[in-house]
Structures are given as structure tokens and as C-alpha cells.
Design an enzyme around this catalytic site. Structure first.
Site, mmCIF file in Angstrom:
data_model
loop_
_atom_site.group_PDB
_atom_site.id
_atom_site.type_symbol
_atom_site.label_atom_id
_atom_site.label_comp_id
_atom_site.label_asym_id
_atom_site.label_seq_id
_atom_site.Cartn_x
_atom_site.Cartn_y
_atom_site.Cartn_z
ATOM 1 N N ASN A 110 40.108 -1.858 -51.601
ATOM 2 C CA ASN A 110 39.438 -1.351 -50.399
ATOM 3 C C ASN A 110 40.136 -1.870 -49.160
ATOM 4 O OD1 ASN A 110 37.364 -0.127 -48.783
ATOM 5 N ND2 ASN A 110 36.447 -2.163 -48.518
ATOM 6 N N HIS A 112 39.074 -2.876 -45.377
ATOM 7 C CA HIS A 112 37.864 -3.142 -44.605
ATOM 8 C C HIS A 112 38.239 -3.557 -43.184
ATOM 9 C CE1 HIS A 112 33.753 -4.243 -43.738
ATOM 10 N NE2 HIS A 112 34.209 -5.350 -43.192
ATOM 11 N N SER A 139 41.396 -6.100 -43.360
ATOM 12 C CA SER A 139 41.691 -6.765 -44.624
ATOM 13 C C SER A 139 41.805 -5.732 -45.744
ATOM 14 C CB SER A 139 40.556 -7.726 -45.010
ATOM 15 O OG SER A 139 40.231 -8.617 -43.964
ATOM 16 N N ASP A 148 32.336 -6.235 -50.004
ATOM 17 C CA ASP A 148 33.376 -6.770 -49.122
ATOM 18 C C ASP A 148 33.659 -8.248 -49.404
ATOM 19 O OD1 ASP A 148 33.663 -4.290 -47.836
ATOM 20 O OD2 ASP A 148 32.073 -4.746 -46.413
HETATM 21 N N1 NHR Z 1 31.191 -1.495 -53.456
HETATM 22 C C1 NHR Z 1 31.230 -2.722 -53.964
HETATM 23 N N2 NHR Z 1 30.505 -2.957 -55.058
HETATM 24 N N3 NHR Z 1 31.970 -3.720 -53.437
HETATM 25 C C2 NHR Z 1 32.677 -3.498 -52.322
HETATM 26 O O1 NHR Z 1 33.394 -4.484 -51.820
HETATM 27 C C3 NHR Z 1 32.664 -2.210 -51.710
HETATM 28 C C4 NHR Z 1 31.888 -1.226 -52.330
HETATM 29 C C5 NHR Z 1 31.804 0.058 -51.760
HETATM 30 C C6 NHR Z 1 32.452 0.344 -50.589
HETATM 31 C C7 NHR Z 1 33.761 -0.351 -48.600
HETATM 32 C C8 NHR Z 1 32.922 -1.091 -47.527
HETATM 33 C C9 NHR Z 1 33.716 -1.305 -46.256
HETATM 34 O O2 NHR Z 1 34.936 -1.484 -46.287
HETATM 35 C C10 NHR Z 1 33.184 -0.640 -49.948
HETATM 36 C C11 NHR Z 1 33.315 -1.913 -50.507
HETATM 37 C C12 NHR Z 1 29.946 1.243 -47.282
HETATM 38 C C13 NHR Z 1 28.940 0.386 -46.881
HETATM 39 C C14 NHR Z 1 27.535 0.893 -46.694
HETATM 40 O O3 NHR Z 1 26.662 0.165 -46.253
HETATM 41 C C15 NHR Z 1 29.263 -0.940 -46.684
HETATM 42 C C16 NHR Z 1 30.543 -1.390 -46.894
HETATM 43 C C17 NHR Z 1 31.556 -0.527 -47.305
HETATM 44 C C18 NHR Z 1 31.251 0.797 -47.502
HETATM 45 N N4 NHR Z 1 27.236 2.162 -47.059
HETATM 46 C C19 NHR Z 1 25.928 2.803 -47.010
HETATM 47 C C20 NHR Z 1 25.322 2.916 -48.423
HETATM 48 O O4 NHR Z 1 24.096 2.958 -48.501
HETATM 49 C C21 NHR Z 1 26.008 4.209 -46.469
HETATM 50 C C22 NHR Z 1 26.552 4.257 -45.092
HETATM 51 C C23 NHR Z 1 26.958 5.648 -44.637
HETATM 52 O O5 NHR Z 1 26.947 6.626 -45.412
HETATM 53 O O6 NHR Z 1 27.361 5.772 -43.452
HETATM 54 O O7 NHR Z 1 26.085 3.032 -49.413
HETATM 55 O O8 NHR Z 1 33.118 -1.375 -45.166
HETATM 56 C C1 GAR Z 2 39.055 2.875 -41.517
HETATM 57 O O1 GAR Z 2 39.085 2.185 -40.292
HETATM 58 C C2 GAR Z 2 38.552 1.968 -42.609
HETATM 59 O O2 GAR Z 2 38.954 0.641 -42.451
HETATM 60 C C3 GAR Z 2 37.087 2.091 -42.407
HETATM 61 O O3 GAR Z 2 36.847 3.424 -42.053
HETATM 62 C C4 GAR Z 2 38.016 3.982 -41.458
HETATM 63 C C5 GAR Z 2 38.414 5.181 -42.267
HETATM 64 O O4 GAR Z 2 39.447 5.862 -41.642
HETATM 65 N N1 GAR Z 2 36.380 1.787 -43.621
HETATM 66 C C6 GAR Z 2 35.121 1.472 -43.645
HETATM 67 O O5 GAR Z 2 34.475 1.272 -42.628
HETATM 68 C C7 GAR Z 2 34.547 1.356 -45.020
HETATM 69 N N2 GAR Z 2 33.155 1.152 -44.919
HETATM 70 P P1 GAR Z 2 40.196 7.044 -42.386
HETATM 71 O O6 GAR Z 2 39.151 7.951 -43.011
HETATM 72 O O7 GAR Z 2 40.926 7.745 -41.271
HETATM 73 O O8 GAR Z 2 41.136 6.463 -43.395
#
Ligand code: NHR
Ligand code: GAR
Length: 215
Positions: A110, A112, A139, A148
Site C-alpha cells: 500500500n 499511504h 510511505s 496502515d
Molecule cells: N486493510 C488492512 N487490513 N490493512 C491496511 O494497512 C490497509 C487496508 C486497506 C486499505 C489503505 C489505507 C490508506 O492508505 C489500506 C490499508 C481506507 C481506509 C478507510 O477508512 C483507511 C485506510 C486506508 C484505506 N476506509 C473506509 C472503510 O470503511 C471507507 C472510506 C471511503 O470509502 O472513503 O473501509 O489510507
Molecule cells: C494517493 O495520494 C494515495 O496515497 C492515497 O490516495 C491517493 C490516490 O491517488 N491513498 C489513500 O488515501 C488510501 N486510503 P491516485 O488514485 O491518483 O493514485
């Protein structure tokens, strides 16, 4: 030369990271093919990018599933058919269940938008500004069940300027994203990067807490 790695890329939106990976492959710098792009959102622009690049793509719309478990089951079934070497989360916005993550452990990456362990979760740019930070960044990490919280592979730092909006800061961060994600994928596809005992290992050396070149 060793054989091409097979990547699957998961997206939710614009797909600028997906585009950077596509371009890196086209430039001959990444010995890989993207076998499938999956979006959880039907209108993600990244799907159009995949279409334009002639890459197989589909939408698995989470709103069509009863719960997180059944969605992740469908996602896992689809990905298992591909048998990818690596599953790349590129702006994928759905939290994945531990069952899903454990099934593909060591193959999930991922990107982040923060200097982990700071600002896990969402809205990271605004949170960094609100906190008065002078520095922010991005990261790349292995995905583990802890959101994360998986081992960091590499980080890139950017300054925060006084007058910055979250949008301007996001743009500065995303410029770095397009540099570091393809680089990490080179390491993966060249067989140099693995996860062992919850640590990122590059060329048989465990990387430090903040990833490559941080010490
Ligand atoms: N899943 C796990 N188990 N572990 C990680 O480290 C993950 C993961 C899924 C996604 C990306 C992460 C980011 O880079 C990621 C890492 C979505 C949310 C979230 O709260 C948080 C972090 C990340 C991705 N999502 C909501 C949910 O209920 C929906 C939010 C929306 O649709 O806008 O899934 O930030
Ligand atoms: C990126 O900035 C990525 O780091 C972030 O969303 C953007 C996606 O851009 N990811 C998250 O926030 C995951 N929760 P992209 O669709 O243009 O690649």
C-alpha cells in the site's frame, strides 16, 4: 532475464499511481505486467486509464455486497484466479478484513499519504496542517491486518508551507508517490524485497523502522 512478474492493482479513484506504474512498465524499467485492475467504485477515472492502456479492468462495487466479509470474499476469489505475484493498493479506499490480508500475506503493498506511524487512516494532509507540522510525506508499506501498521519499505518527505491548503499539500505528496511506488515495485519484481516476521527485507537485510535509507 528472469520472468515477468504479474501485478494486480486495486484502485478507488484517479489512478495517478496506477498511471505511474503503467508508464514505468512501458519505459522498460519494470519487468512486470498488470494482469488486472480492480476498482471498488464504478466511476473511478483509473478504470479509464486501464482501458486506454489496454489493461483488463473491472469494478467490484462494494455497495452491492451485504457486508465486508462477502465483499472481501469476492475480491479474494477474483484475485486468486489471477494468481498475482503482487497486489498493489493504489488509492484503494476500503479497509480489508484480516482473512483477506492473511490470504495474500507478503504480496500486498500500500501507499499511504503520511510519514507512518503518524496519521494512520484518512484525511492525512489536513491533519498534518492542523497539527502545525513543518514536514509531511508518504510511505509505502506491506499490508498487514493492522490498518496502515505493516512494515514500512520507504518514505519520502515534503515540506509544509504556511499558506498550504490540503489540496496543494496532497499534490506535493503525490509527486513523490509517483517516484517511489514504481521503485519499490522494481525491487519486488526483481525478487529483492520480501516480508518476513513482520519486517520488510531488502537484499536479505531487514529495513529500519522508517524504511529504506532512513538511518
Ligand atoms: N486493510 C488492512 N487490513 N490493512 C491496511 O494497512 C490497509 C487496508 C486497506 C486499505 C489503505 C489505507 C490508506 O492508505 C489500506 C490499508 C481506507 C481506509 C478507510 O477508512 C483507511 C485506510 C486506508 C484505506 N476506509 C473506509 C472503510 O470503511 C471507507 C472510506 C471511503 O470509502 O472513503 O473501509 O489510507
Ligand atoms: C494517493 O495520494 C494515495 O496515497 C492515497 O490516495 C491517493 C490516490 O491517488 N491513498 C489513500 O488515501 C488510501 N486510503 P491516485 O488514485 O491518483 O493514485
Amino acid at each position: 532475464m528472469s520472468s515477468k512478474s504479474k501485478l494486480c492493482v486495486l484502485i478507488s479513484g484517479n489512478g495517478s499511481n496506477l498511471q505511474a506504474i503503467i508508464d514505468h512498465i512501458d519505459d522498460g524499467k519494470l519487468n512486470a505486467e498488470i494482469s488486472l485492475v480492480i476498482s471498488n467504485k464504478p466511476n473511478a477515472y483509473g478504470l479509464t486509464r486501464a482501458e486506454n492502456a489496454g489493461i483488463r479492468h473491472l469494478c467490484l462495487d462494494h455497495s452491492q455486497y451485504e457486508d465486508r466479509e462477502s465483499y472481501d470474499q469476492a475480491l479474494a476469489d477474483t484475485l486468486s484466479q489471477e494468481n498475482p505475484d503482487c497486489i498493489v493498493l493504489a488509492g484503494f479506499m476500503r479497509i480489508l478484513t484480516p482473512e483477506f490480508v492473511n490470504k495474500f500475506s507478503g504480496k500486498l503493498l500500500n501507499i499511504h499519504p503520511s510519514l507512518l506511524p503518524k496519521y494512520k487512516g484518512l484525511n492525512t494532509h489536513q491533519r498534518a496542517i492542523d497539527n502545525g507540522d513543518e514536514e509531511h510525506g508518504v510511505s509505502v508499506h506491506f499490508v498487514t491486518p493492522e490498518l496502515d501498521g505493516g512494515p514500512v519499505i520507504i518514505q519520502s518527505r515534503v515540506p509544509i508551507f504556511e499558506e498550504d491548503t490540503a489540496g496543494e499539500l496532497a499534490e506535493r505528496v503525490q509527486e513523490q508517490e509517483r517516484r517511489i511506488y514504481p521503485l519499490v515495485l522494481e525491487w519486488v519484481c526483481d525478487g529483492r524485497l520480501t516480508m518476513r516476521d513482520n519486517k520488510a527485507i531488502l537484499d536479505d537485510n531487514p529495513l529500519p523502522e522508517s524504511g529504506y535509507a532512513s538511518e
